[in-house]
Design an enzyme around this catalytic site. Structure first.
Site, PDB file in Angstrom:
ATOM      1  N   HIS A 147       0.382  -5.637  -0.767  1.00 36.48           N
ATOM      2  CA  HIS A 147      -0.356  -6.104   0.675  1.00 36.48           C
ATOM      3  C   HIS A 147      -1.453  -6.618   0.261  1.00 36.48           C
ATOM      4  O   HIS A 147      -2.010  -6.422  -0.803  1.00 36.48           O
ATOM      5  CB  HIS A 147      -0.494  -4.495   1.116  1.00 36.48           C
ATOM      6  CG  HIS A 147      -0.541  -3.475   0.551  1.00 36.48           C
ATOM      7  ND1 HIS A 147      -2.591  -3.224  -0.104  1.00 36.48           N
ATOM      8  CD2 HIS A 147      -0.272  -2.186   0.095  1.00 36.48           C
ATOM      9  CE1 HIS A 147      -2.071  -2.275  -0.755  1.00 36.48           C
ATOM     10  NE2 HIS A 147      -1.210  -1.515  -0.550  1.00 36.48           N
ATOM     11  N   ASP A 149      -4.536  -5.289   2.308  1.00 30.80           N
ATOM     12  CA  ASP A 149      -5.834  -5.263   2.007  1.00 30.80           C
ATOM     13  C   ASP A 149      -5.788  -4.076   1.503  1.00 30.80           C
ATOM     14  O   ASP A 149      -5.128  -3.507   0.292  1.00 30.80           O
ATOM     15  CB  ASP A 149      -5.462  -3.969   2.951  1.00 30.80           C
ATOM     16  CG  ASP A 149      -4.206  -3.794   3.954  1.00 30.80           C
ATOM     17  OD1 ASP A 149      -3.170  -4.086   3.209  1.00 30.80           O
ATOM     18  OD2 ASP A 149      -4.267  -2.107   3.705  1.00 30.80           O
ATOM     19  N   ASP A 180      -4.233  -1.645  -6.346  1.00 31.28           N
ATOM     20  CA  ASP A 180      -3.728  -1.799  -5.443  1.00 31.28           C
ATOM     21  C   ASP A 180      -4.454  -2.413  -4.346  1.00 31.28           C
ATOM     22  O   ASP A 180      -5.242  -1.946  -3.297  1.00 31.28           O
ATOM     23  CB  ASP A 180      -3.912   0.195  -4.961  1.00 31.28           C
ATOM     24  CG  ASP A 180      -3.132   0.631  -3.969  1.00 31.28           C
ATOM     25  OD1 ASP A 180      -2.577   0.317  -3.209  1.00 31.28           O
ATOM     26  OD2 ASP A 180      -3.362   1.496  -2.970  1.00 31.28           O
ATOM     27  N   GLU A 214      -1.287  -1.669   5.157  1.00 32.65           N
ATOM     28  CA  GLU A 214      -0.648  -1.088   4.391  1.00 32.65           C
ATOM     29  C   GLU A 214      -1.733   0.437   4.140  1.00 32.65           C
ATOM     30  O   GLU A 214      -0.958   1.532   4.797  1.00 32.65           O
ATOM     31  CB  GLU A 214      -0.277  -1.588   2.923  1.00 32.65           C
ATOM     32  CG  GLU A 214       0.749  -0.332   2.461  1.00 32.65           C
ATOM     33  CD  GLU A 214      -0.095   0.748   1.648  1.00 32.65           C
ATOM     34  OE1 GLU A 214       0.977   1.296   1.411  1.00 32.65           O
ATOM     35  OE2 GLU A 214      -0.865   0.819   1.081  1.00 32.65           O
ATOM     36  N   GLU A 215      -2.733  -0.176   4.311  1.00 37.19           N
ATOM     37  CA  GLU A 215      -3.878   1.409   4.557  1.00 37.19           C
ATOM     38  C   GLU A 215      -4.030   2.444   5.415  1.00 37.19           C
ATOM     39  O   GLU A 215      -4.951   3.450   5.071  1.00 37.19           O
ATOM     40  CB  GLU A 215      -5.178   1.271   3.028  1.00 37.19           C
ATOM     41  CG  GLU A 215      -4.687   0.124   1.669  1.00 37.19           C
ATOM     42  CD  GLU A 215      -4.305   1.542   0.119  1.00 37.19           C
ATOM     43  OE1 GLU A 215      -4.210   2.213   1.498  1.00 37.19           O
ATOM     44  OE2 GLU A 215      -4.201   0.632  -0.315  1.00 37.19           O
ATOM     45  N   ASP A 243       8.909  -3.321  -3.841  1.00 40.55           N
ATOM     46  CA  ASP A 243       7.691  -3.032  -3.266  1.00 40.55           C
ATOM     47  C   ASP A 243       6.390  -2.856  -4.724  1.00 40.55           C
ATOM     48  O   ASP A 243       6.997  -1.772  -5.742  1.00 40.55           O
ATOM     49  CB  ASP A 243       7.237  -2.705  -2.078  1.00 40.55           C
ATOM     50  CG  ASP A 243       5.711  -2.283  -1.479  1.00 40.55           C
ATOM     51  OD1 ASP A 243       5.066  -3.052  -1.449  1.00 40.55           O
ATOM     52  OD2 ASP A 243       6.168  -1.232  -0.475  1.00 40.55           O
ATOM     53  N   HIS A 529      -7.972   3.894  -5.209  1.00 44.67           N
ATOM     54  CA  HIS A 529      -8.598   4.506  -4.377  1.00 44.67           C
ATOM     55  C   HIS A 529     -10.280   5.510  -4.769  1.00 44.67           C
ATOM     56  O   HIS A 529     -10.061   6.160  -3.966  1.00 44.67           O
ATOM     57  CB  HIS A 529      -7.656   5.738  -3.678  1.00 44.67           C
ATOM     58  CG  HIS A 529      -6.662   5.243  -2.502  1.00 44.67           C
ATOM     59  ND1 HIS A 529      -5.594   5.859  -1.498  1.00 44.67           N
ATOM     60  CD2 HIS A 529      -5.723   3.852  -2.716  1.00 44.67           C
ATOM     61  CE1 HIS A 529      -4.971   4.845  -1.051  1.00 44.67           C
ATOM     62  NE2 HIS A 529      -5.182   3.397  -1.676  1.00 44.67           N
TER      63      HIS A 529
END
Length: 567
Positions: A147, A149, A180, A214-215, A243, A529
């Site tokens: 992803h 984002d 990530d 995705e987030e 993934d 994160h």
């Protein structure tokens, strides 16, 4: 190694006779007894030899300093574009998505061959589909995902280096998205670009799908990408889907001779329950016995203490396979009672004992989690609160469903509502609920924030019966046992589950073999994160080795019986 005497107390509670009634077997004897029943413990697929296809070795990626410098620059530049998303961006034309246009322009400049030779589709404006068509339509395509984002930054001053500088210190690339998962996205694009430089002409079609939210649950990106792929190829149309995610590459304790490769082969379910209370207000000098905040606090207090969820480790749970592998290959580094416990049919008792021994990270692989995350109520110190709400998040274990979670909430809330003379409603269908001109006073309403998600179907991991998994695992073994950092180590491949959800939640209909794996060693992918997120350049390059080898090894391969081998 711990003595056998340590096993004796642990056997009690697992339905296993005490030490007084028979001679206690050793852990090795217990493991051998599994094989005696025809159920070998943790069988491993044979390593895969790469085809004679004229392509260069993937080990170039981890041996060539020029490649190392190029990849550090590519990932750094990707991090420098702040493709953050929040939970309120619901339109792909929202101005908050402007950096994604810049990001895609960057990708076009970094990977010109891919953009000129592959089919490039923009789905729902910002979703990216890259398709390199194969020559053999009888072979199911491969689908690789990532992803674009990243999660937002709270306070940039907390970071060692600016979060969007893409700083490279020679070992780690720092910044939001480094681990990530712009590392995965850049790895995949780099591998395809490299193959195209070699005039690669695949037999099997390869597809890359990159969502952009995705987030924030993925509805705009993956939700539309998966629909486009199903329309193009049909259901169950991909050989496998890979993934980001999983548990990477792990060791047990100080034993680094055995490396456990742990792709995610399943995901827990998800549901947010909202509790909304409307009560009579007034002056705080004349309060009722319990204000609305008091009642809502009682609800949360009771939810956290009554009819609690328990862990379960049944025979089908992927974590059982991982434990069996650890008991077989690292017997000196696991609980001395583990092999015995895995023979028990008391799945709840075994799970609880393991959860106590291994902590919450392991517990919540086996148990539904409950977290009261949001609480609102009151606007003034001298005014009684009239509208109070709370949101409780649940990640649903594989042995349960969101419906079980909803029914538990109803059972717990009902007596509280009756105690406080409240009317109440639970999970009314918005399409059929009565529309009222004003809120119902002294009323408690339970609702869900968005459509609940059942636990994901578990992808097969039996190397004797699923040829795709056997080949995937064999390629993983070959790839990681060959890289310099793991030379001489033994790689044991076993699936596990994820507590969070990836974009694969939208792809269940497209393949039965869905894997979630960012294959980084421990301490190589740091602080996802949170502050000082960073990614080891070595781990980034090792992931490229895996992706490259998977594409080569599956290119012209057709289903056949894969050979199972002991290590």
């Amino acid at each position: 190694m711990r003595s056998i005497a340590h096993i004796i107390p642990a056997l009690v509670g697992f339905g296993i006779p005490s030490a007084m009634s028979f001679s206690i077997p050793s852990p090795q004897q217990i493991l051998e007894s599994f094989s005696g029943t025809g159920n070998e413990i943790c069988p491993q697929a044979s390593k895969v030899s790469f085809p004679e296809d004229g392509l260069l070795s993937a080990l170039r990626f981890v041996q060539d300093e020029a490649v190392r410098s190029q990849q550090a620059e590519r990932l750094s530049k990707a991090i420098q574009v702040p493709t953050t998303v929040n939970d309120y961006m619901t339109d792909p034309y929202d101005e908050g998505f402007a950096p994604f246009v810049e990001f895609q322009e960057l990708l076009e400049s970094l990977f010109p061959l891919l953009h000129s030779r592959a089919r490039v589709d923009h789905v729902n404006r910002l979703g990216l589909l890259f398709t390199v068509n194969g020559t053999d339509d009888s072979l199911k395509p491969l689908l690789f995902m990532a992803h674009q984002d990243v999660v937002p930054i709270n306070d940039p001053s907390d970071w060692t280096y600016p979060p969007f500088a893409g700083h490279f210190d020679g070992e780690f690339i720092w910044g939001r998205g480094a681990s990530d998962c712009k590392n995965v996205l850049i790895s995949l694009l780099s591998v395809i670009e490299d193959l195209l430089h070699q005039d690669w002409q695949p037999a099997r079609t390869v597809v890359l799908a990159f969502g952009f939210d995705e987030e924030s649950k993925g509805f705009l990106g993956a939700g539309h990408l998966s629909a486009a792929l199903e329309q193009r190829y049909g259901r169950d149309s991909f050989e496998f889907i890979l993934d980001e995610g999983g548990m990477g590459l792990e060791t047990l304790g100080d034993n680094d001779d055995i490396i456990y490769a742990l792709p995610g082969v399943g995901e827990k379910g998800y549901i947010d329950i909202v509790f909304a209370l409307d009560v009579t207000g007034g002056h705080s000098s004349i309060p009722p016995p319990h204000t609305g905040i008091g009642i809502m606090s009682e609800i949360i207090y009771t939810l956290e203490r009554q009819d609690l969820f328990v862990p379960v480790l049944n025979d089908e749970h992927p974590s059982r396979r991982k434990l069996e592998c650890q008991a077989r290959y690292s017997p000196d580094y696991v609980e001395p009672w583990l092999a015995s416990a895995l023979r028990s049919s008391d799945h709840a008792a075994v799970a609880e004992k393991l959860a106590v021994a291994r902590g919450d990270m392991f517990r919540f692989n086996l148990q539904t989690s409950q977290a009261a995350d949001i609480f609102h109520g009151g606007i003034k110190s001298n005014a009684l609160p009239e509208k109070i709400s709370a949101l409780v998040n649940y990640r649903v274990a594989l042995h349960q469903t969101p419906e079980v979670v909803k029914q538990r909430a109803i059972d717990i809330i009902r007596p509280i509502a009756e105690k406080h003379n409240l009317t109440w409603s639970a999970f009314e269908d918005p399409a059929t609920a009565n529309e009222e001109p004003a809120p119902r006073n002294n009323h408690l309403a339970l609702s869900i924030l968005s459509t609940p998600l059942d636990p994901a179907p578990t992808s097969p991991t039996n190397v004797s019966t699923d040829a795709v998994w056997a080949r995937f695992a064999g390629v993983a073994r070959t790839s990681f046992e060959s890289v310099p950092s793991l030379k001489g180590k033994t790689v044991v491949v076993s699936g596990d589950i994820m507590g969070g959800n990836t974009d694969t939640r939208f792809y269940w209909s497209l393949s039965r073999n869905i894997y979630r794996w960012s294959p980084a060693r421990k301490d190589a992918s740091v602080n996802i994160h949170t502050v000082d997120e960073r990614m080891s350049i070595d781990a980034h390059l090792e992931a490229m080795v895996l992706y490259y080898n998977l594409i080569r090894s599956f290119d012209s391969w057709k289903h056949s019986a894969e050979v199972v081998a002991d290590l």
